[in-house]
Design a protein around this motif. Structure first.
Motif, PDB file in Angstrom:
ATOM      1  N   PHE A 182       0.826  -1.213   0.000  1.00  0.00           N
ATOM      2  CA  PHE A 182       0.000   0.000   0.000  1.00  0.00           C
ATOM      3  C   PHE A 182       0.860   1.261   0.000  1.00  0.00           C
ATOM      4  O   PHE A 182       0.429   2.323  -0.443  1.00  0.00           O
ATOM      5  CB  PHE A 182      -0.940   0.020   1.208  1.00  0.00           C
ATOM      6  CG  PHE A 182      -2.024  -1.021   1.122  1.00  0.00           C
ATOM      7  CD1 PHE A 182      -3.167  -0.783   0.374  1.00  0.00           C
ATOM      8  CD2 PHE A 182      -1.895  -2.241   1.758  1.00  0.00           C
ATOM      9  CE1 PHE A 182      -4.173  -1.742   0.276  1.00  0.00           C
ATOM     10  CE2 PHE A 182      -2.895  -3.199   1.665  1.00  0.00           C
ATOM     11  CZ  PHE A 182      -4.041  -2.955   0.924  1.00  0.00           C
ATOM     12  N   LYS A 212      -3.245   2.158   3.475  1.00  0.00           N
ATOM     13  CA  LYS A 212      -4.388   1.987   4.383  1.00  0.00           C
ATOM     14  C   LYS A 212      -4.060   0.985   5.468  1.00  0.00           C
ATOM     15  O   LYS A 212      -4.574   1.061   6.568  1.00  0.00           O
ATOM     16  CB  LYS A 212      -5.661   1.591   3.622  1.00  0.00           C
ATOM     17  CG  LYS A 212      -5.820   0.125   3.287  1.00  0.00           C
ATOM     18  CD  LYS A 212      -7.277  -0.198   2.897  1.00  0.00           C
ATOM     19  CE  LYS A 212      -7.407  -1.642   2.448  1.00  0.00           C
ATOM     20  NZ  LYS A 212      -8.752  -2.001   2.000  1.00  0.00           N
ATOM     21  N   GLN A 213      -3.182   0.032   5.151  1.00  0.00           N
ATOM     22  CA  GLN A 213      -2.814  -0.908   6.202  1.00  0.00           C
ATOM     23  C   GLN A 213      -1.468  -1.521   5.910  1.00  0.00           C
ATOM     24  O   GLN A 213      -1.078  -1.676   4.756  1.00  0.00           O
ATOM     25  CB  GLN A 213      -3.915  -1.957   6.399  1.00  0.00           C
ATOM     26  CG  GLN A 213      -3.783  -3.296   5.743  1.00  0.00           C
ATOM     27  CD  GLN A 213      -5.130  -4.031   5.714  1.00  0.00           C
ATOM     28  OE1 GLN A 213      -6.147  -3.498   5.287  1.00  0.00           O
ATOM     29  NE2 GLN A 213      -5.143  -5.278   6.145  1.00  0.00           N
ATOM     30  N   ILE A 221       0.684  -4.756   5.883  1.00  0.00           N
ATOM     31  CA  ILE A 221       0.225  -6.140   5.747  1.00  0.00           C
ATOM     32  C   ILE A 221       0.908  -7.090   6.728  1.00  0.00           C
ATOM     33  O   ILE A 221       0.714  -8.290   6.662  1.00  0.00           O
ATOM     34  CB  ILE A 221       0.377  -6.671   4.302  1.00  0.00           C
ATOM     35  CG1 ILE A 221       1.844  -6.631   3.861  1.00  0.00           C
ATOM     36  CG2 ILE A 221      -0.502  -5.866   3.343  1.00  0.00           C
ATOM     37  CD1 ILE A 221       2.113  -7.570   2.695  1.00  0.00           C
ATOM     38  N   ASP A 222       1.710  -6.557   7.654  1.00  0.00           N
ATOM     39  CA  ASP A 222       2.212  -7.445   8.715  1.00  0.00           C
ATOM     40  C   ASP A 222       1.199  -7.488   9.870  1.00  0.00           C
ATOM     41  O   ASP A 222       0.577  -8.503  10.125  1.00  0.00           O
ATOM     42  CB  ASP A 222       3.622  -7.058   9.180  1.00  0.00           C
ATOM     43  CG  ASP A 222       3.808  -5.577   9.478  1.00  0.00           C
ATOM     44  OD1 ASP A 222       2.835  -4.806   9.411  1.00  0.00           O
ATOM     45  OD2 ASP A 222       4.949  -5.180   9.795  1.00  0.00           O
ATOM     46  N   ASP A 223       0.993  -6.334  10.510  1.00  0.00           N
ATOM     47  CA  ASP A 223       0.055  -6.339  11.631  1.00  0.00           C
ATOM     48  C   ASP A 223      -1.389  -6.082  11.223  1.00  0.00           C
ATOM     49  O   ASP A 223      -2.292  -6.180  12.050  1.00  0.00           O
ATOM     50  CB  ASP A 223       0.502  -5.327  12.692  1.00  0.00           C
ATOM     51  CG  ASP A 223       1.658  -5.878  13.508  1.00  0.00           C
ATOM     52  OD1 ASP A 223       1.754  -7.115  13.615  1.00  0.00           O
ATOM     53  OD2 ASP A 223       2.478  -5.089  14.011  1.00  0.00           O
ATOM     54  N   ASP A 224      -1.617  -5.733   9.965  1.00  0.00           N
ATOM     55  CA  ASP A 224      -2.982  -5.495   9.473  1.00  0.00           C
ATOM     56  C   ASP A 224      -3.777  -4.546  10.374  1.00  0.00           C
ATOM     57  O   ASP A 224      -4.975  -4.748  10.591  1.00  0.00           O
ATOM     58  CB  ASP A 224      -3.754  -6.830   9.328  1.00  0.00           C
ATOM     59  CG  ASP A 224      -3.333  -7.618   8.090  1.00  0.00           C
ATOM     60  OD1 ASP A 224      -2.853  -6.999   7.129  1.00  0.00           O
ATOM     61  OD2 ASP A 224      -3.500  -8.850   8.090  1.00  0.00           O
ATOM     62  N   ASN A 225      -3.134  -3.513  10.882  1.00  0.00           N
ATOM     63  CA  ASN A 225      -3.818  -2.652  11.856  1.00  0.00           C
ATOM     64  C   ASN A 225      -4.793  -1.654  11.233  1.00  0.00           C
ATOM     65  O   ASN A 225      -5.851  -1.417  11.770  1.00  0.00           O
ATOM     66  CB  ASN A 225      -2.792  -1.898  12.704  1.00  0.00           C
ATOM     67  CG  ASN A 225      -2.360  -2.711  13.894  1.00  0.00           C
ATOM     68  OD1 ASN A 225      -3.184  -3.342  14.560  1.00  0.00           O
ATOM     69  ND2 ASN A 225      -1.068  -2.732  14.178  1.00  0.00           N
ATOM     70  N   ASN A 226      -4.375  -1.033  10.133  1.00  0.00           N
ATOM     71  CA  ASN A 226      -5.235  -0.033   9.497  1.00  0.00           C
ATOM     72  C   ASN A 226      -5.593   1.099  10.469  1.00  0.00           C
ATOM     73  O   ASN A 226      -6.765   1.357  10.747  1.00  0.00           O
ATOM     74  CB  ASN A 226      -6.508  -0.709   8.961  1.00  0.00           C
ATOM     75  CG  ASN A 226      -7.268   0.164   7.976  1.00  0.00           C
ATOM     76  OD1 ASN A 226      -7.177   1.397   8.025  1.00  0.00           O
ATOM     77  ND2 ASN A 226      -8.015  -0.450   7.093  1.00  0.00           N
ATOM     78  N   GLN A 227      -4.588   1.740  11.032  1.00  0.00           N
ATOM     79  CA  GLN A 227      -4.836   2.769  12.050  1.00  0.00           C
ATOM     80  C   GLN A 227      -4.013   4.041  11.859  1.00  0.00           C
ATOM     81  O   GLN A 227      -4.474   5.135  12.194  1.00  0.00           O
ATOM     82  CB  GLN A 227      -4.469   2.233  13.455  1.00  0.00           C
ATOM     83  CG  GLN A 227      -5.222   1.013  13.907  1.00  0.00           C
ATOM     84  CD  GLN A 227      -4.716   0.501  15.242  1.00  0.00           C
ATOM     85  OE1 GLN A 227      -3.933   1.146  15.932  1.00  0.00           O
ATOM     86  NE2 GLN A 227      -5.152  -0.688  15.615  1.00  0.00           N
ATOM     87  N   GLN A 248      -5.299   7.414  10.195  1.00  0.00           N
ATOM     88  CA  GLN A 248      -6.409   8.032  10.927  1.00  0.00           C
ATOM     89  C   GLN A 248      -5.889   8.671  12.215  1.00  0.00           C
ATOM     90  O   GLN A 248      -6.333   9.749  12.615  1.00  0.00           O
ATOM     91  CB  GLN A 248      -7.463   6.967  11.262  1.00  0.00           C
ATOM     92  CG  GLN A 248      -8.124   6.293  10.056  1.00  0.00           C
ATOM     93  CD  GLN A 248      -7.357   5.069   9.561  1.00  0.00           C
ATOM     94  OE1 GLN A 248      -6.139   5.113   9.402  1.00  0.00           O
ATOM     95  NE2 GLN A 248      -8.073   3.993   9.297  1.00  0.00           N
ATOM     96  N   MET A 249      -4.965   7.976  12.884  1.00  0.00           N
ATOM     97  CA  MET A 249      -4.420   8.507  14.138  1.00  0.00           C
ATOM     98  C   MET A 249      -3.621   9.778  13.891  1.00  0.00           C
ATOM     99  O   MET A 249      -3.748  10.766  14.617  1.00  0.00           O
ATOM    100  CB  MET A 249      -3.555   7.453  14.819  1.00  0.00           C
ATOM    101  CG  MET A 249      -4.383   6.325  15.416  1.00  0.00           C
ATOM    102  SD  MET A 249      -3.356   5.108  16.240  1.00  0.00           S
ATOM    103  CE  MET A 249      -4.570   4.351  17.339  1.00  0.00           C
ATOM    104  N   THR A 309      -9.519   8.168   3.852  1.00  0.00           N
ATOM    105  CA  THR A 309      -8.957   6.822   3.903  1.00  0.00           C
ATOM    106  C   THR A 309      -9.433   5.975   2.731  1.00  0.00           C
ATOM    107  O   THR A 309     -10.461   6.253   2.123  1.00  0.00           O
ATOM    108  CB  THR A 309      -9.381   6.132   5.208  1.00  0.00           C
ATOM    109  OG1 THR A 309     -10.801   6.210   5.336  1.00  0.00           O
ATOM    110  CG2 THR A 309      -8.754   6.798   6.420  1.00  0.00           C
ATOM    111  N   PHE A 310      -8.690   4.918   2.425  1.00  0.00           N
ATOM    112  CA  PHE A 310      -9.049   3.892   1.433  1.00  0.00           C
ATOM    113  C   PHE A 310      -9.291   4.516   0.056  1.00  0.00           C
ATOM    114  O   PHE A 310     -10.273   4.212  -0.622  1.00  0.00           O
ATOM    115  CB  PHE A 310     -10.285   3.097   1.885  1.00  0.00           C
ATOM    116  CG  PHE A 310     -10.411   2.896   3.374  1.00  0.00           C
ATOM    117  CD1 PHE A 310      -9.272   2.715   4.154  1.00  0.00           C
ATOM    118  CD2 PHE A 310     -11.642   2.899   4.010  1.00  0.00           C
ATOM    119  CE1 PHE A 310      -9.365   2.536   5.533  1.00  0.00           C
ATOM    120  CE2 PHE A 310     -11.746   2.719   5.391  1.00  0.00           C
ATOM    121  CZ  PHE A 310     -10.610   2.545   6.147  1.00  0.00           C
TER     122      PHE A 310
END
Ligand SMILES: Cc1cc2nc3c(=O)[nH]c(=O)nc-3n(C[C@H](O)[C@H](O)[C@H](O)COP(=O)(O)OP(=O)(O)OC[C@H]3O[C@@H](n4cnc5c(N)ncnc54)[C@H](O)[C@@H]3O)c2cc1C
Ligand SMILES: Nc1ncnc2c1ncn2[C@@H]1O[C@H](COP(=O)(O)O)[C@@H](O)[C@H]1O
Lengths: 314, 249
Positions: B39, B118-119, B121-127, B130-131, B142-143
């Motif tokens: 991403f 957007k995320q 791909i290791d922890d897949d957090n997607n945060q 936004q934070m 986002t996205f």
């Protein structure tokens, strides 16, 4: 200790999204939960009534506000933060709605977020997937800030209806930003069963070859009352709209029956269907990885199999 | 000078079949191929296209990670980024810590736009995006599957569950990328050579002076429940019969 849980309702202005009922079930797994649902809307009358009917809910907070007509994270987050005072847990669904909003809430609260919560093991202890579902982490949220989480909707059943929690209107004195504005939405496939809640799903992959051919799936889906899904390759190629994508970066689903047609079974796709009860794979390559997870596999050309299947089912 | 800041995370390559360590202490990363988070490649590609249209003058890539992340930043420079910043952190940084660190860089660099994946791909957090937007007090889009800049604003089309949503945000803002935003370019050999001369600044995490972020503690890592391989049926009638027998049709 009691858990005081605030759930942010997902809705389209008139209907509560089923993801909220799943968050309620997740919340009920917490120790001695008191469950409150926050409904932010322009006019939250209908949605609040639906939220109040979910069993296990103690109270519904209705925040009506013209600026809440669309779920803009920048607008909603400060309101959720204002509501969240005194709660031990703040939950939203792990849908694009919750994924957009909840980290913004978490950051304002100074809390880390548990993404895709799939199991509750204690007030602060949860399980969640990582690495496209290839690893399951058990994590502990720190004390000192509320637990903020997005709930993996495929992991929880929807809470039953029949309850009648009180609805309370709340006036928030929160300044809302003007820097983010809604323009439009182009709905994908509203006239069909919803992919995330359907009990049967038929998905097509790159092998369908064209948008025209992809429509073959709709005929079969109609006969089965099934929702239609797609692999990323099929979406990228323009055979299917983006909201049909199943997988790590699309939708995570848990239907009773999943039929994968002309899909190879890349790990990113399989992540999306791990919780399906029964998986059927149709693929002309007997070595395709999808067969490693399929309960029933059929090796052959989809273009001869599909019409036959349609005939036998119909 | 209008600048775009792009976040680059070094992650296990998406083609690697990740394995959990038998003792439950994490996943096997020794000897495993590492790459730019897919991403983030898309984020960088978008930034480069904006610059190529003349709507930005500089593209800066930044990563918070171990010293080896230089490899991924060099790749990003070869793709076309002008400059790279490596905030060296030896322990894993979770999204809130990453967002606070990127905010510190934002304060220094004053970009008109920050583009993240957007995320990861290791922890897949997607945060993180936004934070960052929350802490910065700025808009988030986002996205994203389409981005259009004009006169201090961005119109962004977002991939949401219901379809495609378009929002308008004032700049500066944070955008996070979805897969269909663009197709990242391939790096050509001469560019790899040229990238060796581009600036890559390294600074220790502590130098950012960010407030320590509360973290989730990972107690255990388990492999997922495995699905059993089922049966191969010989034809359509057998398939239909099997599904009927299970009460699925
Ligand atoms: C960061 C990242 C995230 C991703 N996220 C997702 C995601 O969320 N969801 C997702 O699906 N993918 C995702 N992918 C892509 C994934 O890696 C695969 O590329 C994709 O799933 C492949 O789609 P496919 O199976 O349709 O195509 P292919 O892999 O090309 O498979 C097509 C299959 O059709 C079969 N076939 C061909 N012709 C016929 C025929 N006539 N009859 C029967 N069978 C036939 C072939 O044998 C083959 O197995 C992601 C990738 C990355 C890098
Ligand atoms: N350590 C990091 N260094 C640079 N960028 C990061 C880092 N962590 C996260 N990001 C950015 O934030 C995005 C989302 O990450 P995450 O929230 O971890 O899923 C990534 O795609 C990156 O663009």
């Amino acid at each position: 200790m009691n858990s005081r849980v605030l759930i942010v309702a997902e809705h389209d202005g008139t209907k509560l999204n089923p993801s909220t009922a799943k968050c309620v079930t997740c919340a009920r797994a917490l120790p001695q939960p008191e469950i409150v649902i926050a409904v932010l809307a322009a006019d939250g009358g209908n949605v609040s009534t639906q939220a109040a009917a979910l069993q296990g809910v103690t109270r519904v907070l209705r925040v009506d506000q013209p600026g809440n007509a669309h779920a803009l994270a920048a607008t909603w987050a400060p309101q959720v933060v204002a509501l969240a005072q005194g709660y031990t847990h703040v939950l939203g669904p792990s849908t694009t709605f919750g994924k957009d909003l909840m980290p913004r809430v978490a950051a304002l609260l100074g809390a880390p977020q548990v993404s895709d919560l799939m199991a509750v093991e204690g007030a602060q202890k949860f399980r969640r997937p990582a690495y496209a579902g290839n690893a399951i982490l058990t994590v502990e949220a720190p004390a000192g800030s509320p637990v903020v989480a997005t709930v993996r909707v495929a992991s929880f059943e929807a809470a039953a209806t029949g309850g009648s929690a009180p609805i309370e209107s709340v006036n928030l004195k929160v300044e809302l930003p003007a820097h983010t504005r809604f323009v439009s939405i182009a709905a994908g496939s509203t006239d069909r069963p919803d992919l995330q809640t359907a009990t049967r799903v038929i998905s097509g992959g790159r092998a369908l070859g064209s948008a025209e051919n992809f429509k073959l799936l709709y005929n079969l889906a109609d006969k089965l009352g099934a929702a239609v899904g797609a692999s990323r390759a099929a979406v990228d190629a323009g055979y299917a709209p983006n909201d049909l994508q199943v997988g790590q970066t699309g939708k995570i689903i848990a239907p009773e029956l999943y039929i994968a047609i002309g899909i190879s079974g890349a790990i990113q796709h399989l992540t999306g269907i791990k919780d399906a009860r029964t998986i059927v794979a149709i693929n002309k390559d007997a070595e395709a990885p999808i067969f490693e997870v399929a309960d029933f596999g059929l090796v052959g050309d989809l273009f001869t199999i599909l019409p036959e299947l349609e005939k036998l089912i119909g | 000078m209008s600048k775009i800041l792009v976040g680059i995370k070094r992650v296990v390559d998406f083609n690697v079949r990740v394995r959990v360590k038998p003792d439950g202490s994490g996943v096997v990363t020794e000897g495993v191929k590492m790459s730019i988070n897919p991403f983030d490649e898309i984020a960088l590609e978008e930034a480069l296209r904006i610059k190529e249209k003349g709507l930005a003058q500089e593209v800066v890539v930044a990563s918070i990670g171990p010293a080896d992340t230089q490899q991924q930043l060099r790749t990003a420079l070869a793709m076309g980024a002008d400059r790279a910043i490596l905030v060296q952190a030896d322990s894993l940084v979770q999204p809130l810590a990453a967002a606070r660190a990127i905010l510190a860089l934002v304060k220094r660099e004053q970009p008109m736009l920050v583009i993240l994946g957007k995320q990861a791909i290791d922890d897949d957090n997607n945060q993180t995006g936004q934070m960052l937007a929350a802490l910065w007090g700025r808009p988030q889009a986002t996205f994203a599957s389409r981005v259009e800049l004009k006169e201090g604003k961005a119109q962004v089309t977002r991939e949401v569950d219901a379809g495609l949503e378009t929002i308008e945000v004032d700049l500066p803002a944070v955008i996070t990328t979805d897969l269909r935003l663009n197709e990242p370019r391939y790096v050509k050999l001469p560019e790899i050579m040229k990238a060796k001369k581009k600036p890559l600044d390294t600074l220790p995490f502590a130098e950012l002076n960010t407030e320590a972020a509360p973290q989730l503690r990972v107690l255990r890592t388990d492999p997922p429940a495995q699905r059993q391989r089922g049966v191969i049926v010989k034809d359509v009638p057998e398939l239909v019969a099997a599904l009927k027998k299970k009460g699925l049709l």
